[in-house]
Structure formats: structure tokens, C-alpha cells
Write a protein that holds these residues in place. Structure first.
Motif, mmCIF file in Angstrom:
data_model
loop_
_atom_site.group_PDB
_atom_site.id
_atom_site.type_symbol
_atom_site.label_atom_id
_atom_site.label_comp_id
_atom_site.label_asym_id
_atom_site.label_seq_id
_atom_site.Cartn_x
_atom_site.Cartn_y
_atom_site.Cartn_z
ATOM 1 N N ALA A 20 0.859 -1.274 -0.067
ATOM 2 C CA ALA A 20 0.000 0.126 -0.023
ATOM 3 C C ALA A 20 0.722 1.126 -0.095
ATOM 4 O O ALA A 20 0.405 2.397 0.126
ATOM 5 C CB ALA A 20 -1.065 0.109 1.129
ATOM 6 N N CYS A 21 2.183 0.986 -0.381
ATOM 7 C CA CYS A 21 3.014 2.335 -0.172
ATOM 8 C C CYS A 21 2.934 3.332 -1.479
ATOM 9 O O CYS A 21 2.848 2.688 -2.579
ATOM 10 C CB CYS A 21 4.637 1.626 -0.234
ATOM 11 S SG CYS A 21 4.883 1.081 1.453
ATOM 12 N N VAL A 22 2.616 4.415 -1.198
ATOM 13 C CA VAL A 22 2.643 5.362 -2.345
ATOM 14 C C VAL A 22 4.159 5.776 -2.811
ATOM 15 O O VAL A 22 4.313 6.005 -3.939
ATOM 16 C CB VAL A 22 1.808 6.764 -1.743
ATOM 17 C CG1 VAL A 22 2.013 7.766 -2.832
ATOM 18 C CG2 VAL A 22 0.582 6.411 -1.452
ATOM 19 N N GLY A 23 4.988 5.669 -1.925
ATOM 20 C CA GLY A 23 6.422 5.991 -2.113
ATOM 21 C C GLY A 23 7.005 4.583 -2.491
ATOM 22 O O GLY A 23 6.387 3.340 -2.991
ATOM 23 N N ARG A 24 8.349 4.397 -2.470
ATOM 24 C CA ARG A 24 8.854 3.198 -2.974
ATOM 25 C C ARG A 24 8.750 1.917 -2.081
ATOM 26 O O ARG A 24 8.878 2.277 -0.683
ATOM 27 C CB ARG A 24 10.362 3.235 -3.160
ATOM 28 C CG ARG A 24 10.872 4.110 -4.207
ATOM 29 C CD ARG A 24 12.302 4.575 -4.182
ATOM 30 N NE ARG A 24 13.122 3.340 -4.683
ATOM 31 C CZ ARG A 24 14.405 3.560 -4.827
ATOM 32 N NH1 ARG A 24 15.143 4.785 -4.452
ATOM 33 N NH2 ARG A 24 14.918 2.401 -5.524
ATOM 34 N N ALA A 25 7.991 0.910 -2.838
ATOM 35 C CA ALA A 25 7.808 -0.294 -1.804
ATOM 36 C C ALA A 25 8.902 -1.115 -1.432
ATOM 37 O O ALA A 25 10.088 -0.861 -1.935
ATOM 38 C CB ALA A 25 6.651 -1.185 -2.598
ATOM 39 N N TYR A 26 8.830 -2.326 -0.761
ATOM 40 C CA TYR A 26 9.383 -3.044 -0.423
ATOM 41 C C TYR A 26 10.813 -2.674 0.368
ATOM 42 O O TYR A 26 11.860 -2.828 0.057
ATOM 43 C CB TYR A 26 10.022 -4.096 -1.741
ATOM 44 C CG TYR A 26 8.928 -4.608 -2.362
ATOM 45 C CD1 TYR A 26 7.808 -5.485 -1.967
ATOM 46 C CD2 TYR A 26 8.773 -4.523 -3.775
ATOM 47 C CE1 TYR A 26 6.830 -5.819 -2.570
ATOM 48 C CE2 TYR A 26 7.759 -4.936 -4.532
ATOM 49 C CZ TYR A 26 6.703 -5.612 -3.869
ATOM 50 O OH TYR A 26 5.823 -6.150 -4.585
ATOM 51 N N LYS A 27 10.496 -1.657 1.338
ATOM 52 C CA LYS A 27 11.555 -1.171 1.933
ATOM 53 C C LYS A 27 12.677 -0.232 1.284
ATOM 54 O O LYS A 27 13.656 -0.259 1.662
ATOM 55 C CB LYS A 27 12.254 -1.943 2.888
ATOM 56 C CG LYS A 27 11.364 -2.770 4.112
ATOM 57 C CD LYS A 27 11.985 -3.652 4.900
ATOM 58 C CE LYS A 27 11.095 -4.340 6.046
ATOM 59 N NZ LYS A 27 11.796 -5.195 6.950
ATOM 60 N N GLY A 28 11.934 0.307 0.278
ATOM 61 C CA GLY A 28 12.780 1.107 -0.667
ATOM 62 C C GLY A 28 13.429 0.395 -1.830
ATOM 63 O O GLY A 28 13.983 0.943 -2.582
ATOM 64 N N MET A 29 13.236 -0.857 -1.984
ATOM 65 C CA MET A 29 13.726 -1.703 -2.954
ATOM 66 C C MET A 29 13.152 -1.609 -4.280
ATOM 67 O O MET A 29 13.501 -2.166 -5.407
ATOM 68 C CB MET A 29 13.988 -3.160 -2.491
ATOM 69 C CG MET A 29 14.729 -3.357 -1.256
ATOM 70 S SD MET A 29 16.494 -2.858 -1.696
ATOM 71 C CE MET A 29 17.016 -4.301 -2.734
ATOM 72 N N GLU A 30 11.843 -1.186 -4.458
ATOM 73 C CA GLU A 30 11.046 -0.998 -5.709
ATOM 74 C C GLU A 30 11.739 -0.063 -6.612
ATOM 75 O O GLU A 30 12.287 0.936 -5.977
ATOM 76 C CB GLU A 30 9.697 -0.479 -5.249
ATOM 77 C CG GLU A 30 8.800 -0.325 -6.612
ATOM 78 C CD GLU A 30 7.472 0.193 -6.265
ATOM 79 O OE1 GLU A 30 6.414 -0.053 -7.264
ATOM 80 O OE2 GLU A 30 7.296 0.989 -5.522
ATOM 81 N N ALA A 31 11.582 -0.276 -7.796
ATOM 82 C CA ALA A 31 12.325 0.679 -8.796
ATOM 83 C C ALA A 31 12.013 2.071 -8.512
ATOM 84 O O ALA A 31 10.737 2.371 -8.529
ATOM 85 C CB ALA A 31 12.189 0.285 -10.189
#
Length: 210
Positions: A20-31
Motif C-alpha cells: 500500500a506504499c505510495v512511495g517506494r515499496a519493499y522497504k525502498g527496494m522498488e524501482a
């Protein structure tokens, strides 16, 4: 009539699988570009609302999960969380007033995961009531105009209305809402295209959006 054309704005905002992250998902690992695209889509929706006079537009936010994305028992909470996170971004980052947003019922889709945004415009119809205690609208042409719109074969959009009430008329507002839903939701096939809410206002009236 041009007052009954809609929807005025619509887009799908993709979210990362199970997130549900609007920012980078997966603790910042999303591209980074995927998160940036998500935020850009939300900003574009906010800009659409801001491009019109205040109080004339409403943005409906619907949290969605893709079928099989998470377990059945997690679907409702993920949909709700996506709706809430998107709404927070729109109010906190994009500075939209909360009154210009509404949460729609969550949905499960076959080919989409994220948030669906649907913009509606306030209809130029008289929503005043016949008297302080009446369930009937002052203008007898208002409901027939909306019914004609809902019966139009090409009309597939939703109708949303808010019944506003003053401090001492909240119970009456709920009765008015029920009466309007009953009047507009006939035949029953149209009922699924109608949603409504009650909220405090400066005076007793109903505001229609489509």
C-alpha cells in the motif's frame, strides 16, 4: 444536458504487489521510476481537482486488489489501506481539502492492483428542500433530470450525492438520503450506480455529482 456528462476524470494508479506504499515499496527496494509514476498519477488527479472552482469537483478513491494478489482474508484490509494511503498523499502532499475526496467501496479486479480515481463534477441542479421538514426537493424537475441521465444507454458512470444538514437536522438528513435513494434507484438495476452520504453543512440541501 451538459450538466449530466461524466465521469469527468478517471485513471488507475498501480501499486506494487501486496503493498500500500505510495512511495517506494519493499522497504525502498522498488524501482524508483515505478514509485515516481504512482506519485505523478496522484498529483495529476489533484491538479484536475484544483483546476476547477473550489467545491465543484469530487474525487472518488477506490482501493483495489488483483484477484490472487493476496489471500482472500487480506483483500479487504489491503484495499482499504491503499485507499487510505492515497487519500493521505492527496491531502497532505497535494493539499486537497478532505471535502473534495470520498472513499469508494473496495473492489477486486482481474487485471489491476492499486487505486482507481474517478473525478465527478457538481451538477448544476437545485438541491434545496421544499420546507425545513420536507423530504421533497423544491424543484420538481431535479429528480426527473437525473433519472433521464441514469436511463441513458450510453451513461455508465456513477451518481453520488451528499445530503447536507445543519446542527439539529442530522436525523432528518438520513431520512432524506433514504428517500432520494429509493426515488432514484428504480428500476433496481440503477441502484448499483448510486451512492450517497450525509455530512454537516451550512444549510440543509443535497449536492449531486456525476
Amino acid at each position: 444536458s451538459s450538466d449530466l456528462d461524466g465521469p469527468a476524470f478517471a485513471c488507475q494508479v498501480w501499486f506494487a504487489r501486496g503493498s500500500a506504499c505510495v512511495g517506494r515499496a519493499y522497504k525502498g527496494m522498488e524501482a524508483e521510476e515505478l514509485a515516481a509514476g504512482r506519485q505523478s498519477a496522484l498529483v495529476a488527479a489533484a491538479d484536475w481537482v484544483k483546476s476547477s472552482a473550489e467545491g465543484t469537483c469530487l474525487l472518488e478513491v477506490r482501493g483495489c486488489v488483483r484477484r490472487g494478489e493476496v489471500s482472500v482474508r487480506q483483500q479487504a484490509s489491503l484495499s482499504k489501506s491503499r485507499c487510505e494511503k492515497a487519500t493521505s498523499f492527496l491531502t497532505e502532499q497535494c493539499k486537497l481539502p478532505a471535502e473534495s475526496l470520498r472513499a469508494a467501496a473496495p473492489a477486486t479486479r482481474d487485471e489491476f492492483q492499486g487505486v482507481e480515481l474517478t473525478g465527478m463534477r457538481r451538477l448544476g441542479l437545485d438541491g434545496s428542500f421544499l420546507s425545513d421538514s420536507s423530504l421533497l426537493l423544491s424543484d420538481e424537475n431535479t429528480l426527473p433530470a437525473i433519472t433521464r441521465y441514469l436511463l441513458t444507454e450510453s451513461a455508465s458512470g456513477m451518481l453520488f450525492f451528499e445530503v447536507l444538514h445543519t446542527e439539529d437536522s442530522q436525523r432528518l438528513a438520513h431520512r432524506r438520503k433514504a428517500a432520494l435513494v429509493a426515488a432514484l434507484g428504480n428500476p433496481p438495476s440503477m441502484r448499483r450506480r448510486i451512492s450517497a452520504a450525509v455530512r454537516p453543512g451550512m444549510r440543509d440541501e443535497v449536492i449531486f455529482y456525476a
